[in-house]
Design a protein around this motif. Sequence first.
Motif, mmCIF file in Angstrom:
data_model
loop_
_atom_site.group_PDB
_atom_site.id
_atom_site.type_symbol
_atom_site.label_atom_id
_atom_site.label_comp_id
_atom_site.label_asym_id
_atom_site.label_seq_id
_atom_site.Cartn_x
_atom_site.Cartn_y
_atom_site.Cartn_z
ATOM 1 N N VAL A 68 0.842 -1.200 0.000
ATOM 2 C CA VAL A 68 0.000 0.000 0.000
ATOM 3 C C VAL A 68 0.878 1.251 0.000
ATOM 4 N N VAL A 69 1.945 1.243 0.811
ATOM 5 C CA VAL A 69 2.867 2.379 0.855
ATOM 6 C C VAL A 69 3.505 2.599 -0.514
ATOM 7 N N VAL A 70 3.866 1.515 -1.194
ATOM 8 C CA VAL A 70 4.422 1.618 -2.548
ATOM 9 C C VAL A 70 3.380 2.231 -3.486
ATOM 10 N N ALA A 71 2.130 1.794 -3.366
ATOM 11 C CA ALA A 71 1.056 2.330 -4.210
ATOM 12 C C ALA A 71 0.886 3.839 -3.994
ATOM 13 N N ILE A 72 0.941 4.289 -2.735
ATOM 14 C CA ILE A 72 0.821 5.722 -2.432
ATOM 15 C C ILE A 72 1.987 6.485 -3.053
ATOM 16 N N ALA A 73 3.200 5.918 -2.915
ATOM 17 C CA ALA A 73 4.389 6.591 -3.461
ATOM 18 C C ALA A 73 4.324 6.698 -4.976
ATOM 19 N N LEU A 74 3.677 5.729 -5.623
ATOM 20 C CA LEU A 74 3.614 5.692 -7.086
ATOM 21 C C LEU A 74 2.415 6.443 -7.653
ATOM 22 N N ALA A 75 1.516 6.888 -6.786
ATOM 23 C CA ALA A 75 0.224 7.405 -7.235
ATOM 24 C C ALA A 75 0.337 8.486 -8.298
ATOM 25 N N CYS A 76 1.289 9.402 -8.138
ATOM 26 C CA CYS A 76 1.382 10.541 -9.059
ATOM 27 C C CYS A 76 2.470 10.368 -10.112
ATOM 28 N N ASN A 77 2.883 9.111 -10.334
ATOM 29 C CA ASN A 77 3.934 8.808 -11.320
ATOM 30 C C ASN A 77 5.188 9.651 -11.092
ATOM 31 N N PRO A 78 5.810 9.536 -9.906
ATOM 32 C CA PRO A 78 6.972 10.380 -9.593
ATOM 33 C C PRO A 78 8.141 10.097 -10.525
ATOM 34 N N LYS A 79 8.951 11.122 -10.747
ATOM 35 C CA LYS A 79 10.141 10.958 -11.580
ATOM 36 C C LYS A 79 11.275 10.304 -10.784
ATOM 37 N N VAL A 80 11.296 10.572 -9.475
ATOM 38 C CA VAL A 80 12.302 9.964 -8.590
ATOM 39 C C VAL A 80 11.587 9.337 -7.408
ATOM 40 N N LEU A 81 11.860 8.051 -7.188
ATOM 41 C CA LEU A 81 11.288 7.313 -6.068
ATOM 42 C C LEU A 81 12.425 6.973 -5.104
ATOM 43 N N ILE A 82 12.305 7.435 -3.858
ATOM 44 C CA ILE A 82 13.312 7.154 -2.839
ATOM 45 C C ILE A 82 12.775 6.074 -1.921
ATOM 46 N N ALA A 83 13.491 4.957 -1.822
ATOM 47 C CA ALA A 83 13.073 3.837 -0.982
ATOM 48 C C ALA A 83 14.058 3.713 0.179
ATOM 49 N N ASP A 84 13.611 4.085 1.377
ATOM 50 C CA ASP A 84 14.482 4.100 2.558
ATOM 51 C C ASP A 84 14.303 2.803 3.341
ATOM 52 N N GLU A 85 15.191 1.846 3.102
ATOM 53 C CA GLU A 85 15.140 0.528 3.746
ATOM 54 C C GLU A 85 13.713 -0.033 3.699
ATOM 55 N N PRO A 86 13.109 -0.161 2.506
ATOM 56 C CA PRO A 86 11.688 -0.501 2.430
ATOM 57 C C PRO A 86 11.364 -1.946 2.795
ATOM 58 N N THR A 87 12.381 -2.801 2.940
ATOM 59 C CA THR A 87 12.103 -4.213 3.220
ATOM 60 C C THR A 87 12.670 -4.678 4.559
ATOM 61 N N THR A 88 13.233 -3.764 5.340
ATOM 62 C CA THR A 88 13.891 -4.148 6.593
ATOM 63 C C THR A 88 12.934 -4.825 7.571
ATOM 64 N N ALA A 89 11.694 -4.340 7.636
ATOM 65 C CA ALA A 89 10.740 -4.865 8.620
ATOM 66 C C ALA A 89 10.027 -6.128 8.139
ATOM 67 N N LEU A 90 10.419 -6.630 6.970
ATOM 68 C CA LEU A 90 9.706 -7.764 6.375
ATOM 69 C C LEU A 90 10.557 -9.029 6.395
ATOM 70 N N ASP A 91 9.887 -10.185 6.377
ATOM 71 C CA ASP A 91 10.653 -11.430 6.320
ATOM 72 C C ASP A 91 11.223 -11.635 4.923
ATOM 73 N N VAL A 92 12.127 -12.595 4.793
ATOM 74 C CA VAL A 92 12.912 -12.740 3.563
ATOM 75 C C VAL A 92 12.040 -12.988 2.342
#
Length: 349
Positions: free
Chosen positions: A164-188
């Motif tokens: 959902v967070v990825v969907a919000i970040a992509l909503a306006c078709n950004p030219k630059v997407l910054i992902a700050d440790e987006p998978t740290t809290a998730l299992d492998v």
Amino acid sequence: MKKILDVKNLNVSFNTYGGEVKAVRGVNFDLHKGETLAIVGESGSGKSVTTKALMGLLPKPHGYVKEGEILFEDKDIAKLSEKELQKIRGKDLSMIFQDPMTSLNPTMKVGTQIMEGLIKHQKMSKTQAKERALELLKLVKIPNAEERIKQYPHQFSGGMRQRVVVAIALACNPKVLIADEPTTALDVTIQAQILDLMKDIQKKTDSSIIFITHDLGVVANVADRVAVMYAGKIVEIGTVDEIFYNPKHPYTWGLLGSMPTLDSDDSELYAIPGTPPDLLNPPKGDAFAPRNQFAMDIDFEEQPPMFKVSDTHYAATWLLDERAPKIDPPESVQKRIDSMASNDGKGDM
């Protein structure tokens, strides 16, 4: 490739009770259209502070850009007012944060949270925004999107919340997407799915990504180029192959040596001795010198410049000076590099 972002001599400081913390010190890098740049390093190396400066999200008045330029499409973000930043933040520059539970508003349905940016930046009607929100939920592979769009964050698993967070970040078709440790809290397993999702979306949207992580194994699977940060500085930058198979900075050696591979055992893992320096009083020489077994006298006296290894590969270490003795990576690190190369290892870490 077209250059979309150009960071020049970025210095970021924080005013604290103890004094000025020089969190980012003379950082330079650029980003091209459709490229993924990974920024790696230990906690406290300045990765997240750098990206928060790019987004204009430094905690004011204590955090501030002391010097330098952040040129986005030839406009210096560092000099924009908050009102001007709001026009591009979420629209042209967007960010995926580390913890999806703190990124989402627990009192609002996820559909409403996706629609907010569409209504503000894209001037869509509520009906149009809802249709686009549904498309985005399907794009990030959330099943039963028509039902899920009406639900609240607590009704989603950690992996689904991050989608959902990825969907919000992509909503306006950004030219630059910054992902700050987006998978740290998730299992492998979920981590791999999110990374595959980001790569797939990048192909479809041709967006540029800055990926922040301390996990070099993740970097190998997503990045085109890698910038290695230590004590607020970029100490090595190059293509992913150059960083993994021909690293030049002793700190990069340490990061690679401490990364497990499929055919390594725990006894072979390398640990970097010591701790990072106190950036209230940065050392006058190479900040990594006290932890570097190959440090020379000059390392404690003078900061090394960025030495050119190739047109795309630079490293700030006196070991690359023509007067320095030839030093190879430690045996444990070289074994890991050879292991990755023999496996064509990027997909196997």
